[in-house]
Write a protein that holds these residues in place. Structure first.
Motif, PDB file in Angstrom:
ATOM      1  N   HIS A 169       4.182 -19.448  -0.862  1.00  0.00           N
ATOM      2  CA  HIS A 169       3.539 -18.386  -1.656  1.00  0.00           C
ATOM      3  C   HIS A 169       2.848 -19.000  -2.877  1.00  0.00           C
ATOM      4  N   ASP A 201       3.802 -11.763   2.577  1.00  0.00           N
ATOM      5  CA  ASP A 201       4.959 -10.936   2.952  1.00  0.00           C
ATOM      6  C   ASP A 201       4.465  -9.524   3.210  1.00  0.00           C
ATOM      7  N   HIS A 213       7.659 -12.362   6.510  1.00  0.00           N
ATOM      8  CA  HIS A 213       6.871 -13.496   6.022  1.00  0.00           C
ATOM      9  C   HIS A 213       5.971 -14.135   7.099  1.00  0.00           C
TER      10      HIS A 213
END
Ligand code: ZN
Length: 294
Positions: free
Chosen positions: A213, A220, A281
């Motif tokens: 991320h 997500d 994810h």
């Protein structure tokens, strides 16, 4: 006679070539996978005799600084880290075609997951080396990375991602929209999305490592309702420290299979297939999709 002589000379020449330049014949095939997965990046390869390894100069469009990494059996390490290979995995790892059912797991596999997810191991154990990705995404520091982050939308939700994944993500969105028009399950999934969360500069919980991320290449997808199901191994572990890895697949929230396949077709892996499952994810790794023949 002449033909024999030529043949003998050729054999000798080839033999000495192999002896003098063995690397000419042993370029790691996995390196080709990376070149295929990132076709706009130039990989200038040279065999470093002293290090007995391939030295790779990476030229990424739009990034001034070129990075030099060593192959190191798929770890892609800078020279200074070559003495610490035990700290790093290969960036190419096994990502299954089919989701592993915990009902089919051996005792050994369960024990391995338990140990792997222990706090001590997650802090000190080996992990994915980020050097290659930091070169591709210019993410060695937050200040360098952030100019590459773009605000876009995914299925109606705002999301910040790296400029390199804006297009693949938009192709995923288009394919999901087409699928939703014909498939009620996919339509329910798209209607039920609460948020899409991409870029966030952070270190993975309980480790010293940056999450993907932090590079803006993970997204997500959180649903409005979980329907009493689990979505993330770590939250499940808080409730059930010994048995979280056995959470049956039917008790885990999942996107429709066709949605997972659409993401994979555009180079994203789904966290639900990891032993340490993260079902919300998706992460952009075209090299893993190619490496695993998906
Ligand atoms: Zn995530």
């Amino acid at each position: 006679m002449l033909r024999k002589l030529i043949f003998a000379l050729l054999t000798f020449a080839c033999g000495s070539l192999t002896f003098a330049f063995p690397f000419l014949f042993f370029e790691p095939p996995e390196l080709r996978i990376l070149e295929k997965a990132y076709p706009d990046i130039v990989f200038e390869k040279e065999f470093d005799k002293e290090k007995n390894d391939w030295k790779i100069l990476l030229k990424v469009p739009g990034i001034k600084e070129n990075k030099i990494l060593y192959w190191s059996e798929g770890r892609l390490l800078p020279e200074a880290e070559l003495k610490n290979t035990e700290k790093y995995w290969s960036i190419l790892y096994s990502y299954p075609k089919k989701l592993l059912d915990p009902a089919d797991m051996t005792e050994e596999q369960k024990e391995k997951l338990k140990n792997f997810s222990s706090r001590g191991n997650r802090r000190n154990g080996a992990g994915t080396p980020m050097f290659f990705f930091d070169a591709v995404y210019d993410s060695s520091s937050r200040a360098k990375l952030e100019p590459h982050i773009r605000r876009t939308t995914f299925l109606g939700k705002p999301v910040n991602v790296h400029e390199r994944i804006v297009e693949p993500l938009s192709r995923v969105e288009q394919k999901i929209k087409v699928s939703a028009a014909a498939d009620a399950g996919v339509k329910d999934f798209t209607d039920g999305i609460k948020s899409a969360d991409g870029y966030l500069w952070r270190i993975i919980d309980g480790t010293n490592r940056k999450s993907f991320h932090s590079l803006g290449i993970a997204v997500d997808i959180l649903p409005k309702r979980l329907g009493g199901k689990e979505i993330f191994w770590s939250w499940a572990r808080d409730k059930n420290p010994k048995g979280w890895m056995l959470t049956p697949l039917s008790k885990r929230w999942m996107p429709p299979q066709s949605v997972i396949e659409i993401f994979e077709s555009e180079g994203f892996v789904w966290g639900g297939k990891w032993g340490i499952w993260d079902n919300m994810h998706f992460e952009y790794h075209p090299e893993l999709i190619l490496f695993n023949g998906l």
